[in-house]
Scaffold this motif. Structure first.
Motif, PDB file in Angstrom:
ATOM      1  N   GLY A   1       0.812  -1.298   0.055  1.00  0.00           N
ATOM      2  CA  GLY A   1      -0.046   0.037   0.133  1.00  0.00           C
ATOM      3  C   GLY A   1       0.855   1.248   0.089  1.00  0.00           C
ATOM      4  O   GLY A   1       0.355   2.479  -0.210  1.00  0.00           O
ATOM      5  N   TYR A   2       1.992   1.059   0.042  1.00  0.00           N
ATOM      6  CA  TYR A   2       2.987   2.222   0.261  1.00  0.00           C
ATOM      7  C   TYR A   2       4.074   2.277  -0.784  1.00  0.00           C
ATOM      8  O   TYR A   2       4.686   0.926  -1.038  1.00  0.00           O
ATOM      9  N   VAL A   3       4.495   3.270  -1.472  1.00  0.00           N
ATOM     10  CA  VAL A   3       5.485   3.133  -2.572  1.00  0.00           C
ATOM     11  C   VAL A   3       6.985   3.684  -1.811  1.00  0.00           C
ATOM     12  O   VAL A   3       7.108   4.453  -1.398  1.00  0.00           O
ATOM     13  N   GLU A   4       7.884   2.678  -1.959  1.00  0.00           N
ATOM     14  CA  GLU A   4       9.206   2.990  -1.625  1.00  0.00           C
ATOM     15  C   GLU A   4       9.204   3.674  -0.134  1.00  0.00           C
ATOM     16  O   GLU A   4       9.960   4.831   0.215  1.00  0.00           O
ATOM     17  N   GLY A   5       8.543   2.932   0.637  1.00  0.00           N
ATOM     18  CA  GLY A   5       8.409   3.540   2.114  1.00  0.00           C
ATOM     19  C   GLY A   5       7.352   2.489   3.170  1.00  0.00           C
ATOM     20  O   GLY A   5       6.828   1.620   2.296  1.00  0.00           O
ATOM     21  N   ASP A   6       7.036   2.994   4.264  1.00  0.00           N
ATOM     22  CA  ASP A   6       6.223   2.259   5.008  1.00  0.00           C
ATOM     23  C   ASP A   6       5.050   3.233   5.775  1.00  0.00           C
ATOM     24  O   ASP A   6       5.159   4.589   5.466  1.00  0.00           O
ATOM     25  N   ALA A   7       4.088   2.838   6.439  1.00  0.00           N
ATOM     26  CA  ALA A   7       3.353   3.795   7.089  1.00  0.00           C
ATOM     27  C   ALA A   7       3.840   4.862   7.679  1.00  0.00           C
ATOM     28  O   ALA A   7       3.264   6.237   7.865  1.00  0.00           O
ATOM     29  N   TRP A   8       4.839   4.614   8.724  1.00  0.00           N
ATOM     30  CA  TRP A   8       5.651   5.708   9.513  1.00  0.00           C
ATOM     31  C   TRP A   8       6.110   6.728   8.467  1.00  0.00           C
ATOM     32  O   TRP A   8       6.029   7.756   8.761  1.00  0.00           O
ATOM     33  N   GLN A   9       6.587   6.268   7.259  1.00  0.00           N
ATOM     34  CA  GLN A   9       7.368   7.196   6.757  1.00  0.00           C
ATOM     35  C   GLN A   9       6.171   8.073   5.640  1.00  0.00           C
ATOM     36  O   GLN A   9       6.473   9.210   5.449  1.00  0.00           O
ATOM     37  N   TYR A  10       4.989   7.826   5.470  1.00  0.00           N
ATOM     38  CA  TYR A  10       3.986   8.370   4.933  1.00  0.00           C
ATOM     39  C   TYR A  10       2.994   9.047   5.684  1.00  0.00           C
ATOM     40  O   TYR A  10       1.989   9.708   5.206  1.00  0.00           O
ATOM     41  N   ARG A  11       3.381   8.974   7.089  1.00  0.00           N
ATOM     42  CA  ARG A  11       2.532   9.586   7.900  1.00  0.00           C
ATOM     43  C   ARG A  11       2.664  11.112   8.031  1.00  0.00           C
ATOM     44  O   ARG A  11       1.798  12.024   8.462  1.00  0.00           O
ATOM     45  N   TRP A  12       3.613  11.661   7.318  1.00  0.00           N
ATOM     46  CA  TRP A  12       3.943  13.133   7.429  1.00  0.00           C
ATOM     47  C   TRP A  12       3.965  13.829   6.174  1.00  0.00           C
ATOM     48  O   TRP A  12       4.297  14.866   6.037  1.00  0.00           O
ATOM     49  N   GLN A  13       3.223  13.171   5.024  1.00  0.00           N
ATOM     50  CA  GLN A  13       3.213  13.655   3.602  1.00  0.00           C
ATOM     51  C   GLN A  13       1.942  14.517   3.288  1.00  0.00           C
ATOM     52  O   GLN A  13       1.387  14.169   2.393  1.00  0.00           O
ATOM     53  N   VAL A  14       2.020  15.387   4.171  1.00  0.00           N
ATOM     54  CA  VAL A  14       1.156  16.554   3.805  1.00  0.00           C
ATOM     55  C   VAL A  14       2.079  18.056   3.936  1.00  0.00           C
ATOM     56  O   VAL A  14       1.818  18.850   4.548  1.00  0.00           O
ATOM     57  N   PRO A  15       3.097  18.017   3.002  1.00  0.00           N
ATOM     58  CA  PRO A  15       3.958  19.430   3.180  1.00  0.00           C
ATOM     59  C   PRO A  15       3.222  20.682   2.861  1.00  0.00           C
ATOM     60  O   PRO A  15       3.816  21.855   3.271  1.00  0.00           O
ATOM     61  N   HIS A  16       2.212  20.582   2.120  1.00  0.00           N
ATOM     62  CA  HIS A  16       1.463  21.683   1.557  1.00  0.00           C
ATOM     63  C   HIS A  16       0.539  22.093   2.901  1.00  0.00           C
ATOM     64  O   HIS A  16       0.047  23.478   2.715  1.00  0.00           O
ATOM     65  N   ASN A  17       0.340  21.436   3.988  1.00  0.00           N
ATOM     66  CA  ASN A  17      -0.723  22.107   4.747  1.00  0.00           C
ATOM     67  C   ASN A  17      -0.336  21.139   6.113  1.00  0.00           C
ATOM     68  O   ASN A  17      -1.047  20.649   6.741  1.00  0.00           O
ATOM     69  N   VAL A  18       0.779  21.507   6.456  1.00  0.00           N
ATOM     70  CA  VAL A  18       1.374  21.149   7.812  1.00  0.00           C
ATOM     71  C   VAL A  18       0.553  21.392   9.142  1.00  0.00           C
ATOM     72  O   VAL A  18       0.313  20.544   9.894  1.00  0.00           O
ATOM     73  N   PRO A  19      -0.050  22.648   9.078  1.00  0.00           N
ATOM     74  CA  PRO A  19      -0.949  22.866  10.156  1.00  0.00           C
ATOM     75  C   PRO A  19      -2.328  21.910  10.338  1.00  0.00           C
ATOM     76  O   PRO A  19      -2.597  21.600  11.329  1.00  0.00           O
ATOM     77  N   GLY A  20      -2.665  21.500   8.994  1.00  0.00           N
ATOM     78  CA  GLY A  20      -3.737  20.698   9.006  1.00  0.00           C
ATOM     79  C   GLY A  20      -3.314  19.449   9.204  1.00  0.00           C
ATOM     80  O   GLY A  20      -3.860  18.519  10.042  1.00  0.00           O
ATOM     81  N   LEU A  21      -2.161  18.846   8.979  1.00  0.00           N
ATOM     82  CA  LEU A  21      -1.592  17.727   9.471  1.00  0.00           C
ATOM     83  C   LEU A  21      -1.504  17.706  10.935  1.00  0.00           C
ATOM     84  O   LEU A  21      -1.984  16.588  11.744  1.00  0.00           O
ATOM     85  N   ILE A  22      -0.886  18.836  11.419  1.00  0.00           N
ATOM     86  CA  ILE A  22      -0.977  18.750  13.115  1.00  0.00           C
ATOM     87  C   ILE A  22      -2.114  18.559  13.645  1.00  0.00           C
ATOM     88  O   ILE A  22      -2.349  17.862  14.899  1.00  0.00           O
ATOM     89  N   ALA A  23      -3.217  19.161  13.184  1.00  0.00           N
ATOM     90  CA  ALA A  23      -4.421  19.104  13.661  1.00  0.00           C
ATOM     91  C   ALA A  23      -5.069  17.665  13.696  1.00  0.00           C
ATOM     92  O   ALA A  23      -5.632  17.463  14.574  1.00  0.00           O
ATOM     93  N   LEU A  24      -4.610  16.922  12.795  1.00  0.00           N
ATOM     94  CA  LEU A  24      -5.080  15.508  12.859  1.00  0.00           C
ATOM     95  C   LEU A  24      -4.467  14.797  14.023  1.00  0.00           C
ATOM     96  O   LEU A  24      -5.084  13.876  14.484  1.00  0.00           O
ATOM     97  N   PHE A  25      -3.476  15.135  14.445  1.00  0.00           N
ATOM     98  CA  PHE A  25      -2.710  14.483  15.710  1.00  0.00           C
ATOM     99  C   PHE A  25      -3.300  14.752  16.805  1.00  0.00           C
ATOM    100  O   PHE A  25      -2.817  14.256  17.927  1.00  0.00           O
ATOM    101  N   GLY A  26      -4.008  16.135  16.630  1.00  0.00           N
ATOM    102  CA  GLY A  26      -4.761  16.648  17.870  1.00  0.00           C
ATOM    103  C   GLY A  26      -3.984  17.628  18.407  1.00  0.00           C
ATOM    104  O   GLY A  26      -4.028  18.117  19.758  1.00  0.00           O
ATOM    105  N   GLY A  27      -3.107  18.201  17.853  1.00  0.00           N
ATOM    106  CA  GLY A  27      -2.451  19.582  18.041  1.00  0.00           C
ATOM    107  C   GLY A  27      -0.684  19.318  18.312  1.00  0.00           C
ATOM    108  O   GLY A  27      -0.319  18.266  18.128  1.00  0.00           O
ATOM    109  N   ASN A  28      -0.192  20.518  18.730  1.00  0.00           N
ATOM    110  CA  ASN A  28       1.188  20.528  18.637  1.00  0.00           C
ATOM    111  C   ASN A  28       1.998  19.597  19.568  1.00  0.00           C
ATOM    112  O   ASN A  28       2.900  18.900  18.900  1.00  0.00           O
ATOM    113  N   ASP A  29       1.513  19.445  20.684  1.00  0.00           N
ATOM    114  CA  ASP A  29       2.271  18.701  21.662  1.00  0.00           C
ATOM    115  C   ASP A  29       2.332  17.040  20.897  1.00  0.00           C
ATOM    116  O   ASP A  29       3.395  16.599  20.907  1.00  0.00           O
TER     117      ASP A  29
END
Length: 689
Positions: free
Chosen positions: A582-610
């Protein structure tokens, strides 16, 4: 430290205010890091370039960079193609760049090379010097190959030399944009002073499917062509490479000949040969000179253009080897001086060497594809011409890799080059029907996934590069909304209607969804720049589709099926690259951060900065226990492109100190000043940039 922190934040603020997103942040921070590299500001930057870096390593940690000389963005990349002591142990992945540090033999000097890409292609027109008498045994299975020792190598930007130990010949190489220059110094007692052309040589086995050569005694030239269908080029039918070679000593019929390994024939005095296992040989024993210089012009258009390239770039034969070596090294010196570093002491040579060699690698490609008259072979297999003599047409773009680092870097440092790169992509679209995913020579290879030419073009446009924005945007919209004539977006209907790529229709579901989200954000920015407000709204909306493959329970991006069910990996598959499909040249941990165009939106999915900082820190801390590059790291894998930007995402969570900490950790532990100094394939400068 406060001043340094202020500069970091200033760079981030500029990038964010200008709407450059994470690509801009990374590019600006890379430039700011320059001020903290330790180097004497008055030394020659050329002395800090070591092209041996990236030629060694093991398995996934091989840089695959070619060692031979070229000019920045040169068409010619001439250099040695090597082999181990036991030829049967020749491993393809060791030789993507032709040369491998651990080898024992030089097979040939070939004239074009891939630049750190993980595939065998190019390596055309093999040339070798020997003192052996021509015979079938000499020409078969690289019977002319020679031992070499690193102790006799001189490796510099724009120059390479080595003693070929078997015949005791000093081989030297340098280059212009389209001409390779060889100089071979033979032993004084040599009975034969042979230069041979192995027309069938290419790095991908049996990829030369046709070739011929003529020894023209009247012109005092050898000219011909070969057709190569290599690991990538075979996908569009291959390409023709044309060449014309001249020499500093005369060609005499009694001392030339041809051979053909297909029928084990050697024909002294013959002047024409054809076949993909054939070649020619020239004996300069009658010359009183101890050395012979050879000048080889190449072209992807015609023999006539190869001859023209040779005439123009060597000033009709008035320039010789040393003239060109000095000229090429001066060109590199000027290019490297575009960024000057200071601070610290010269004793920190390893850091300065890593920096300037990385800059050198970042300026090797893409490849200038047009001849001196402006002509080039287009994606419609027709001859085209660049707009003016000041422009260039480029090819060989590992877009899935270089869109992240090298192209944004060129847009900042060499906007004129990036303008022509961008126009080249637009021309490929106009000639071939689609924006390319990974163009090589004059064809579509379809390598990797995504439509990342959209990101390249938008980034260049927003940074002020000059090219045909109207047709660029038309190609971007087409790539994002319509089926492609060549390789385009997978499962386009589900992407447009459901907002994700379905796993039961395309296994790279999560990767594709993340990629297209970023691509569409870039397209939205281009639309906004051009005043296309309706398109901008559509694409900004689609750029949020990354949310559709975020599994809130797992807190990872997971594939989804067309019925909206999840297809997350098994618990033990999350951190094993290449295992779960399901992942190309990587794994789930490495595709977990693949939103370079909306990092604030990605942070919100984690529940916040901390939580975000805690999880991202865990990724890096889990990686510090494995500083080796031979195998893919299941967490932070410095040797592959998807991980490059991770360390910079701390900035968006208010922790630039962690960006500094982990980027420095990567720089100090994954990059060295030795042959194994790159953490993985350099992929046309992506890792170095």
């Amino acid at each position: 430290n406060k001043r340094r922190m202020g500069m970091w934040w200033w760079g981030v603020e500029v990038a964010c205010r200008r709407g450059w997103g994470l690509l801009g942040v990374v590019s600006v921070l890379l430039l700011l890091v320059v001020g903290f590299v330790y180097c004497d500001p008055f030394v020659d930057p050329l002395s800090y370039v070591d092209p041996r870096i990236g030629t060694g390593g093991e398995a996934f940690g091989i840089g695959a960079t070619p060692i031979g000389p070229q000019v920045p963005f040169g068409m010619v990349r001439v250099g040695p193609d090597t082999a181990p002591y036991f030829d049967d142990l020749w491993l393809p992945w060791n030789h993507f760049g032709g040369y491998y540090w651990g080898d024992d033999y030089v097979r040939v000097m070939s004239h074009n090379h891939m630049v750190g890409a993980g595939v065998l292609d190019y390596g055309d027109l093999g040339v070798m010097a020997t003192t052996a008498m021509p015979s079938p045994a000499l020409f078969k299975d690289y019977g002319f190959r020679s031992f070499f020792s690193h102790h006799t190598e001189v490796v510099q930007a724009g120059y390479y030399s080595v003693v070929l130990e078997t015949p005791k010949i000093l081989a030297e190489l340098t280059a212009t944009m389209r001409v390779a220059l060889h100089r071979y110094t033979y032993p004084t007692n040599a009975a034969h002073k042979i230069i041979l052309f192995d027309l069938g040589h290419a790095l991908h086995e049996n990829s030369c499917t046709a070739a011929n050569a003529t020894i023209d005694l009247q012109r005092q030239e050898v000219y011909g062509f070969m057709h190569n269908s290599g690991g990538l080029s075979a996908r569009f039918g291959g390409f023709d490479l044309y060449f014309v070679a001249r020499f500093s000593a005369p060609l005499v019929r009694a001392s030339v000949g041809v051979y053909n390994n297909a029928n084990s024939t050697v024909l002294p005095g013959a002047t024409f040969v054809s076949g993909n296992r054939s070649g020619v040989w020239l004996d300069f024993a009658a010359s009183s000179a101890s050395h012979v210089e050879m000048y080889v012009g190449i072209s992807y258009v015609s023999i006539q253009n190869a001859r023209m390239n040779l005439d123009v770039e060597l000033k009709n034969g008035t320039y010789r080897f040393d003239d060109i070596r000095n000229q090429t090294q001066s060109l590199w010196r000027d290019s490297l001086n575009s960024i000057q570093v200071s601070g610290g002491t010269v004793s920190d040579r390893a850091e300065a060497t890593k920096f300037y060699t990385s800059l050198y690698h970042a300026l090797l490609a893409p490849t200038t594809f047009n001849d001196v008259n402006g002509e080039y072979l287009g994606f419609d297999s027709k001859v085209h011409k660049v707009a003016t003599a000041a422009n260039a047409h480029y090819s060989d773009m590992s877009i899935w890799d270089v869109y992240r680092t090298q192209f944004p870097f060129l847009a900042l440092v060499l906007p004129n080059v990036m303008s022509d790169v961008s126009q080249s992509l637009v021309d490929m679209y106009l000639q071939g029907g689609d924006l390319p995913r990974w163009p090589l020579a004059n064809g579509y290879t379809g390598t990797m996934f995504g439509t990342h030419a959209n990101i390249v073009l938008a980034d260049a446009a927003l940074k002020g590069c000059k090219f045909d924005l109207k047709n660029a945007f038309a190609g971007m919209v087409q790539a994002s909304t319509q089926p492609a004539k060549h390789v385009g977006r997978a499962d386009l209907p589900d992407w447009l209607n459901k907002g994700f790529v379905a796993y039961d229709k395309e296994t790279s579901s999560a990767c594709d969804t993340l990629a297209y989200s970023y691509d569409d954000w870039a397209t939205a920015n281009m639309a906004k720049l051009l005043g296309q407000t309706q398109w901008a709204a559509i694409f900004y909306n689609r750029s949020e589709n990354f949310r559709n493959v975020w599994n809130p329970t797992e807190k990872f991006f997971c594939p989804r099926n067309s019925d909206y069910s999840w297809a997350c990996p098994a618990a033990w598959e999350y951190a094993i690259p290449f295992l779960f499909n399901g992942y190309v040249e990587g794994d789930a941990w490495q595709y977990r951060w693949q939103v370079p165009h909306n990092v604030p939106g990605l942070i919100a999915l984690f529940g916040g900065n901390d939580t975000f900082v805690q999880e991202l820190s865990a990724l890096f801390e889990s990686s510090t226990d494995d500083p080796y590059n031979a195998l893919p790291n299941p967490y932070y894998w410095a040797g592959n492109e998807p991980d490059i930007h991770f360390g910079y995402e701390f900035v968006y969570a208010g922790r630039p100190d962690l960006t500094q900490r982990y980027i420095r950790m990567v720089q100090n532990t994954r990059y060295t000043a030795g042959p194994d100094g790159l953490p993985g394939n350099d992929d046309y400068g992506a890792m170095s940039a």
